[in-house]
Design an enzyme around this catalytic site. Structure first.
Site, short mmCIF file in Angstrom:
data_model
loop_
_atom_site.label_atom_id
_atom_site.label_comp_id
_atom_site.label_asym_id
_atom_site.label_seq_id
_atom_site.Cartn_x
_atom_site.Cartn_y
_atom_site.Cartn_z
N ASP A 172 0.83 -1.20 0.00
CA ASP A 172 0.00 0.00 0.00
C ASP A 172 0.87 1.25 0.00
O ASP A 172 1.90 1.29 -0.66
CB ASP A 172 -0.95 -0.04 1.19
CG ASP A 172 -2.33 0.47 0.82
OD1 ASP A 172 -2.46 1.68 0.62
OD2 ASP A 172 -3.26 -0.35 0.70
N HIS A 211 -3.80 5.77 3.64
CA HIS A 211 -4.50 4.55 3.27
C HIS A 211 -3.82 3.31 3.82
O HIS A 211 -4.48 2.41 4.36
CB HIS A 211 -4.63 4.44 1.75
CG HIS A 211 -5.43 3.25 1.34
ND1 HIS A 211 -4.86 2.10 0.88
CD2 HIS A 211 -6.77 3.03 1.36
CE1 HIS A 211 -5.81 1.21 0.61
NE2 HIS A 211 -6.97 1.75 0.89
N SER A 223 -12.14 -1.94 -0.73
CA SER A 223 -10.76 -1.88 -0.27
C SER A 223 -10.68 -1.79 1.25
O SER A 223 -9.60 -1.90 1.82
CB SER A 223 -10.04 -0.68 -0.90
OG SER A 223 -9.98 -0.84 -2.28
#
Length: 1031
Positions: A206, A237, A403
């Site tokens: 990520d 994120h 996600s």
């Protein structure tokens, strides 16, 4: 003397000026094509990935390449990252554009080289106020093409999900407030038993994570794989994902707080990543023996082979990969890669009321179509709306999206891994066994179908019970196909089986927990539970090798002819024996019998008029080609990638047809592979491929002599507009040009020549009314040829094509011109209906539906029921609508269509999706079926090339396309003016041909001027002589 010298100087000056002008024109045109073809210099080097057949130290690979490819134009690119401590299976080299083709060929010849490909980049939008995809307002953003991966709050995601424009409400109201997602799955019950994720290595691919974050007790390693010099997460994120998996803050608990976190920073702050970064990071994950890997990215491109094959290698090395299925719901056929791969656990999203989240992508997988049937995905669903997770530095926040659902399942997997003693984990746990535990333990939801929910909502405690007593085995997912279980078994439960139909294909996944590689020991067997079951004939296609951990088994089901009048149910089991090599310490191979239970509904064969055949064979989608969207009003999703299948973006239309009493079958092979006497209507909607000569001839015979109805829904096609739609992709360093328009109108026109019908190249938009029904014509085309005696409906629209836009400006302030868009015609024993737009049937970006019109058309084509609304006397054609063939839309000469086509350069043969009796053959014999029969007394169409004309219908031959383009100077040089990438010989010619023409024109003008001067001199001499002769 002076006058003559002055004249000569003047001529020389004009010559010089004209030569200078020709040089400047040449320089301008050449520079224009250069700058249009690429925004970078041609000498610029582009990074390419060279994959090898074995792992070696990077220095050894470098020496191998330099030793064997001594040509100039390339250089080695150093990769400074942790993976360089280990052997690698690829190299990154920069190749100059002017040497690219030659060098790729040279590298490809080397014995150790597997292949050479461009280094693609990935980009997504994370944690933005509004989620965006790869295209904004019709323009390509930097980065690899991706779908709208939304990580904003729930409201933003819901807004993005409603992209279809259809007047259908997809929103689900939340029934609960924000909650600890861990408690909803019973994680505290396993925590109480002492299972908290200890000794589980979790790789999070990520945006990174910050050191010493207070929410995590076990950050083992942070690595950076980007070109930015930081390990920190500056977007938030990666931190959020890690918090859902392993956070320990009381407000936003993770599932496995003692999991060892390995943060792989593979995205920059600008949210960009490259395939080469992923390949290195994947190799490092393999070398450091990760247990679980979460990847919350995705896109439609399942043909990025270096990436896809490396994912296979990841799972083959016993790393359990979890990935988000995508945020492109509620549309069907929108699965994201790599979650759509069978060896990856693909996760969809639900809300707290156990409804499928509006944003969650739906199946089926589209790898297999148009020539087969997709697999069931997602595998499982989990809560993905308003989930709590960690902020960048401290504190918690809520986000929504698949996600978010993906790390929920990744956290559950980490917790389940820790249940197995560390010394036995590799014996029991693998991507196959973990997926078995998840799908077998999942709770099936009551509302959604299998392509929305997979096995259902993941159930941590049920999966825990399965793993406690797990013995290595193989199984099938889904393990049941029950026609009585609706809506879960949609679309199968919506239409029963019957004799004479095209095979119904059900594609299941073989999960092999016995080993990374397995084999089907013997052909699968159908075991009917009663005598009626012998009426079912099943042909099987399946994986020769089950690797890694998974394979496929496709059932091609057909009712035998003796069951034409049978009404009832057929039940039984399909069994398939699978074996894997013996594990360490074992003497014999591991064996397992997989069982698939079938419960099918069968009805007597419907009458011909009720049967519709849907042409899937001639559909082309993205990937691999740039197939543009059908509605040009949609600016943020320019690719046609949803499959164009009855059960993907035409699923609402399919349900409507079933409700209306029609039976709809799919044709995945050429027209030679179906018997027209069995069907009322052949339905052609939004088709992009070409047609074999034999198909065109057979369709003519089927309609005229066999009474087949034909319904065509076309789309826009305009070469000028396609040229304007091209864009430069900074990932592949190349121009992307549409392969065709919304539909392949030149090919459709070839198909319709025998009936005197042709479509034009206008792009029409606007609202219109028929019998009080308002409809939207969204980027449709017009009808330009139609026979006398047919019925033709015209409406006022503006033409938004490139050529039409100019005309609209000239006609500003005047009324819109009427354009024919709907035609109905009876020809011989059959009937034809043509309509210039398919957007009203396609749920992807529908504005208004035209199902009412489709039903009236089918009533006519199948049963000759003439609705007064469509058959008005005022619409009857008293004379032929005609357009010269030279003015019809032409094919692009600068596109190698054979790369994407199932027709051009391919063999004409019936595939495994056709009736069993014609598998692998050239289909039904045209001569036996009376191809040349003529109906007595049937009047010829007044076109000179109609139904009874002795001139054969012109058919598609790609070798003639270039010739057609070369005969049109305007078309030939269109590419130069717009900077198209044309064939090399034409480009070379363009460097001298245009200036030569200009120079020649200059010389002609000079010659003309000189002649004029000479005439003037003669006149002056003549007048002088006259004056001197006069007294």
């Amino acid at each position: 003397m002076t006058r003559r010298l002055t004249s000569q100087i003047s001529i020389l000056t004009h010559s010089f000026l004209f030569l200078l002008l020709s040089f400047l024109v040449h320089h301008f045109l050449y520079a224009h094509t250069q700058t249009s073809n690429s925004p970078v210099e041609r000498t610029r080097a582009e990074n390419h990935i060279i994959r090898f057949v074995q792992y070696k130290d990077a220095q050894n690979l470098r020496e191998y390449l330099e030793r064997n490819v001594k040509s100039k134009g390339w250089k080695w690119v150093e990769r400074h990252n942790p993976a360089m401590k280990f052997p690698t299976d690829f190299a990154l080299v920069a190749i100059e554009e002017r040497h690219k083709e030659f060098l790729i060929g040279e590298f490809g010849k080397l014995e150790l080289v597997k292949d050479v490909s461009l280094d693609l980049s990935y980009q997504r939008g994370v944690l933005e106020e509004k989620s965006v995809g790869s295209f904004v307002d019709g323009k390509k953003r930097p980065g690899k093409i991706f779908t709208s991966m939304s990580f904003g709050g729930g409201d933003n995601i819901a807004a993005v999900a409603n992209t279809s424009g259809a007047r259908i409400s997809w929103r689900r109201s939340l029934m609960m407030q924000k909650s600890q997602v861990t408690s909803l799955f019973g994680a505290d019950a396993l925590w109480a038993k002492g299972y908290t994720g200890v000794k589980v290595k979790m790789a999070i691919f990520d945006t990174g994570i910050r050191a010493n974050h207070p929410h995590f007790r076990n950050i083992k390693e942070r690595t950076n794989w980007t070109n930015e010099d930081t390990l920190n997460d500056n977007l938030g994120h990666g931190t959020f994902v890690a918090g859902v998996i392993a956070g320990q803050d009381a407000e936003c608990l993770g599932f496995a707080p003692d999991t060892e976190i390995y943060a792989f920073r593979v995205f920059t702050d600008a949210q960009v990543s490259y395939t080469s970064w992923f390949l290195d990071a994947f190799n490092y994950a393999i070398a450091t023996k990760m247990d679980v890997l979460n990847l919350s990215i995705g896109g439609p491109d399942y043909l990025d082979l270096p990436f896809v094959e490396k994912v296979w290698e990841i799972t083959a090395n016993n790393i359990i990969m979890v990935s988000a299925i995508g945020n492109d719901g509620p549309l069907y056929g929108t699965l994201n890669n790599p979650a759509d791969q069978s060896d990856v656990i693909g996760v969809g999203g639900i809300d707290y009321s156990d409804h499928i989240a509006s944003f969650s992508s739906r199946g089926m997988s589209t790898w297999e179509i148009p020539h087969g049937y997709g697999r069931v995905k997602p595998d499982v669903v989990a809560y993905g709306r308003e989930i709590m997770g960690s902020k960048i530095s401290t504190g918690c926040k809520s986000l929504s999206g698949t996600s978010v659902a993906s790390p929920v399942v990744a956290g559950i997997v980490c917790l389940l891994v820790s249940v197995i003693p560390e010394n036995k984990r590799k014996e029991i746990l693998n991507p196959g066994s973990m997926k078995q535990a998840l799908v077998e333990g999942a709770s099936k939801l009551s509302g959604p179908n299998m392509y929305e929910q997979g096995a259902g909502r993941v159930d941590l405690l049920e999966s825990y019970e399965i793993l406690k007593s797990y013995e290595p085995r193989a199984s099938i997912f889904p393990s049941v196909l029950d026609y009585m279980d609706c809506p879960y078994s949609w679309p199968f439960c919506r239409q029963p089986l019957y004799a004479g139909a095209m095979p119904v294909i059900f594609n299941v996944t073989i999960l092999n927990g016995m080993g990374v590689i397995g084999y089907v020991e013997s052909p699968p067997v159908w075991h009917p539970s009663s005598e009626e079951g012998n009426l079912l004939s099943i042909h099987f296609t399946y994986s020769d090798v089950i690797w890694p951990w998974t394979g496929y088994l496709a059932l091609h089901m057909q009712i035998k002819e003796e069951g034409a009048q049978f009404l009832g149910e057929i039940e039984g089991n399909v069994t398939v024996n699978v074996y894997s090599p013996s594990a360490q310490g074992e003497k014999n191979p591991r064996r397992s019998t997989c069982v698939l239970h079938l419960k099918l509904k069968v009805v007597p064969t419907p009458q011909r008029s009720a049967r519709i055949l849907w042409d899937q064979f001639h559909s082309i989608k993205y990937p691999p080609g740039y197939i543009p969207r059908d509605s040009l009003d949609v600016r943020n999703d320019i690719l046609d990638w949803h499959g164009d299948h009855l059960h993907t973006n035409f699923h609402i239309m399919f349900n409507m047809l079933r409700d209306a009493g029609y039976y709809v079958e799919t044709l995945g092979s050429p027209f030679i592979c179906f018997d027209a006497n069995q069907y009322g209507t052949l339905l052609l909607v939004d088709l992009e491929d070409e047609y074999f000569d034999e198909e065109i001839k057979k369709l003519k015979d089927d309609v005229i002599n066999n009474g087949l109805g034909l319904a065509v829904f076309a789309e826009w096609y305009n070469v000028d507009s396609m040229v304007k739609m091209k864009f430069f992709d900074d990932n592949t360093r190349s121009w992307w040009t549409p392969v065709t328009g919304g539909a392949n109108i030149p090919a459709l026109n070839d198909l319709l020549v025998p009936f005197g019908i042709a479509f034009g190249d206008k792009i029409l938009n606007g609202d219109f009314f028929i019998n009080g029904e308002q409809s939207r014509y969204a980027s449709g085309t017009d009808i330009v040829k139609f026979p006398q005696g047919g019925y033709l409906h015209s409406f006022p629209f503006l033409d938004s094509s490139e050529s039409g836009a100019t005309q609209n400006v000239l006609l500003s302030g005047m009324n819109k011109a009427d354009s024919p868009i709907l035609g109905l015609l009876e020809v011989g024993g059959g009937r034809i209906a043509v309509y210039g737009d398919s957007n009203c049937l396609d749920s992807s970006h529908m504005v208004t539906n035209c199902y009412w019109l489709l039903k009236k058309i089918l009533d006519f084509t199948a049963s000759n029921i003439r609705d007064p609304v469509l058959f008005l006397d005022s619409c009857r054609q008293d004379k032929t609508l005609h357009l010269d063939d030279k003015q019809l839309p032409s094919r692009r000469a600068d596109v190698n269509f054979s790369t994407y086509s199932s027709v051009v350069g391919k063999e004409l043969i019936c595939g495994s999706d056709s009736r069993f009796e014609v598998w692998g053959t050239k289909g039904y014999d045209l001569h036996v079926r009376g191809r040349n029969r003529r109906l007595p007394g049937y009047a010829a169409i007044d076109l000179g090339r109609g139904l009874n004309s002795t001139v054969e219908a012109p058919v598609k031959k790609f070798r003639s396309y270039k010739k057609n383009y070369e005969n049109s100077v305007g078309n030939k040089y269109l590419g130069y003016l717009y900077g198209d990438d044309l064939d090399f010989p034409e480009l070379v010619a363009s460097h001298w041909l245009i200036p030569a023409i200009v120079a020649l024109s200059g010389l002609v003008l000079l010659w003309s001027f000189q002649k004029i001067r000479q005439k003037r001199r003669r006149r002056r001499k003549g007048s002088g002589s006259s004056r001197s002769a006069n007294p």
